[in-house]
Enzyme design. Sequence first.
Site, mmCIF file in Angstrom:
data_model
loop_
_atom_site.group_PDB
_atom_site.id
_atom_site.type_symbol
_atom_site.label_atom_id
_atom_site.label_comp_id
_atom_site.label_asym_id
_atom_site.label_seq_id
_atom_site.Cartn_x
_atom_site.Cartn_y
_atom_site.Cartn_z
ATOM 1 C CE LYS A 116 -3.173 -2.927 -0.100
ATOM 2 N NZ LYS A 116 -3.644 -3.335 -1.422
ATOM 3 N N GLY A 163 -8.499 -4.221 2.833
ATOM 4 C CA GLY A 163 -9.690 -4.816 3.432
ATOM 5 C C GLY A 163 -9.838 -4.499 4.906
ATOM 6 C CE LYS A 200 -7.916 15.711 9.308
ATOM 7 N NZ LYS A 200 -7.688 16.267 10.654
ATOM 8 N NE ARG A 290 -10.682 -8.155 -6.443
ATOM 9 C CZ ARG A 290 -10.340 -7.356 -5.441
ATOM 10 N NH1 ARG A 290 -9.068 -7.198 -5.136
ATOM 11 N NH2 ARG A 290 -11.259 -6.732 -4.742
ATOM 12 N NE ARG A 336 -20.035 -7.576 -3.605
ATOM 13 C CZ ARG A 336 -18.730 -7.549 -3.357
ATOM 14 N NH1 ARG A 336 -18.223 -8.404 -2.475
ATOM 15 N NH2 ARG A 336 -17.929 -6.699 -3.961
HETATM 16 C C1 MV4 Z 1 -9.654 5.231 5.324
HETATM 17 C C2 MV4 Z 1 -10.812 5.668 6.013
HETATM 18 C C3 MV4 Z 1 -10.825 6.969 6.489
HETATM 19 N N1 MV4 Z 1 -9.746 7.765 6.322
HETATM 20 N N2 MV4 Z 1 -8.617 6.081 5.156
HETATM 21 C C4 MV4 Z 1 -10.938 0.686 4.944
HETATM 22 C C5 MV4 Z 1 -10.378 -0.403 4.117
HETATM 23 C C6 MV4 Z 1 -9.291 0.174 3.337
HETATM 24 N N3 MV4 Z 1 -9.470 -0.193 1.964
HETATM 25 C C7 MV4 Z 1 -9.361 1.645 3.527
HETATM 26 N N4 MV4 Z 1 -10.358 1.886 4.517
HETATM 27 C C8 MV4 Z 1 -10.571 3.119 5.014
HETATM 28 N N5 MV4 Z 1 -9.561 4.005 4.834
HETATM 29 C C9 MV4 Z 1 -8.668 7.304 5.658
HETATM 30 N N6 MV4 Z 1 -7.606 8.113 5.507
HETATM 31 C C10 MV4 Z 1 -11.868 4.784 6.168
HETATM 32 C C11 MV4 Z 1 -11.755 3.491 5.674
HETATM 33 C C12 MV4 Z 1 -12.910 2.652 5.857
HETATM 34 C C13 MV4 Z 1 -13.677 2.223 4.770
HETATM 35 C C14 MV4 Z 1 -13.336 2.535 3.468
HETATM 36 C C15 MV4 Z 1 -14.101 2.105 2.407
HETATM 37 C C16 MV4 Z 1 -15.245 1.389 2.644
HETATM 38 C C17 MV4 Z 1 -15.614 1.050 3.918
HETATM 39 C C18 MV4 Z 1 -14.844 1.459 4.994
HETATM 40 C C19 MV4 Z 1 -15.218 1.136 6.291
HETATM 41 C C20 MV4 Z 1 -14.456 1.539 7.338
HETATM 42 C C21 MV4 Z 1 -13.298 2.294 7.120
#
Ligand code: MV4
Length: 447
Positions: A116, A163, A200, A290, A336
């Site tokens: 990442k 995830g 942030k 993917r 889904r």
């Molecule tokens: C974040 C965020 C808030 N701020 N990054 C969750 C999984 C990963 N793919 C990235 N994620 C998040 N990153 C910052 N800077 C909140 C999440 C996040 C989230 C993102 C997409 C869909 C669902 C989520 C559920 C909880 C937290």
Amino acid sequence: MFEKILIANRGEIALRINRACKEMGIATVAVHSTADADAMHVRLADEAVCIGPAPAGQSYLNMPAIIAACEITGAEAIHPGYGFLSENAKFADIVKEHGLTFIGPLPEHIRMMGDKITAKQTVKALGIPTVPGSDGEVSDAEAAKLAKEIGYPVLIKATAGGGGRGMKVAKTADELSFALSTARAEAKAAFGNDTVYMEKYLEKPRHIEVQILADSHGKVVHLGERDCSLQRRHQKVWEEAGSPALNAAERDEIGGIVTRALTQLGYLGAGTIEFLYEDGRFYFIEMNTRLQVEHPVTEAITGIDIVREQIRVAAGAGLGFSQDDIVFEGHAIECRINAENPFTFRPSPGTITQFHSPGGLGVRFDSAIYTGYRIPPYYDSLACKLIVHAKNRNECLLRLRRALDELVVGGIETTIPLFQKLVREPDIINGDYSIHWLEKYLVEAGH
Ligand code: MV4
């Protein structure tokens, strides 16, 4: 073009890939575990090879067995679908070393996006907007200093993550060292890598992702965005194309940014660039190298067969269309539907005793289930995907209601009752939801 493709997957996505192959005149090889001998993907492919016992580690993730199945059947290329080996750079390398084609991106790009920190630094340098935060790995001292500058709350993320695993929020300075140590420990345990970075924390964003397709001749196009904000425990539940939050100008802008970046990268195949979207701004979070579960909503609004294009570009063909040829028509929603209790989400494997799929104009039903089929307990609980398409979002919601009313899956528990409720929720009808909406709703609705 390939004459024979091996499909290294199971369930609905194996059927989806089989369909694209059949329409292209390509013969197919299914692989399966002993638990899947009666599975629909085995019946529909031209040939089938058993590659091991039920646990995925010994079958669908068994690289030597899959390569051997290619050699036995004469398959020239492997489509990995999603999950399993689809984002395994080592597998993509091995496939190539055996003179076969991996239907997917170049191994170097899979590897790059799998880390990442590398992914973020790479896309940032290519002009994609990212979340303010550390430039890479952070020590505790650097994190404290930087958090003060960018302001709390901050989020600690694992470079090997994705995830949501190994992610910790620090709301204030006194929560920071605990967030860092727990994120590191979780990442070490889950991925064997305790490298973390800091961002942030965005409090109420939407999850919006952009689909792209790239050929080996330097052409990249975007197929617009999907809104996947409705998730539970980092599992997407409901996806839409386009996003209820974007207008055409915003779509063109982010699509253009992504397209130019991936052209510079020399990317090949299908890919998805995931963003958080808040207050009108996009922030890159991850890139998926993917085919994704939710690709049908994009197919519905563009009319483009994404799997067909994956196969074509993997064989060296150029994309047969340009960005200007791509027209976004109407709105699409995917549900889904899982074999799970709709309140506890406990998996509900077992035999399907009654089954009727919905149909009619604008309805697509992707599944591998049939009456008498026994859903095995070894794999994920996705039972079927209902995708509806209509002229606009309102008509799409009405069509979804009637399609859900037609669908019958008996003998097991499914999440159909949850969708019956969601489609009637005012916030959903208004498109007014963030990434936190569904989990909050489930608590309030007593799930
Ligand atoms: C974040 C965020 C808030 N701020 N990054 C969750 C999984 C990963 N793919 C990235 N994620 C998040 N990153 C910052 N800077 C909140 C999440 C996040 C989230 C993102 C997409 C869909 C669902 C989520 C559920 C909880 C937290």
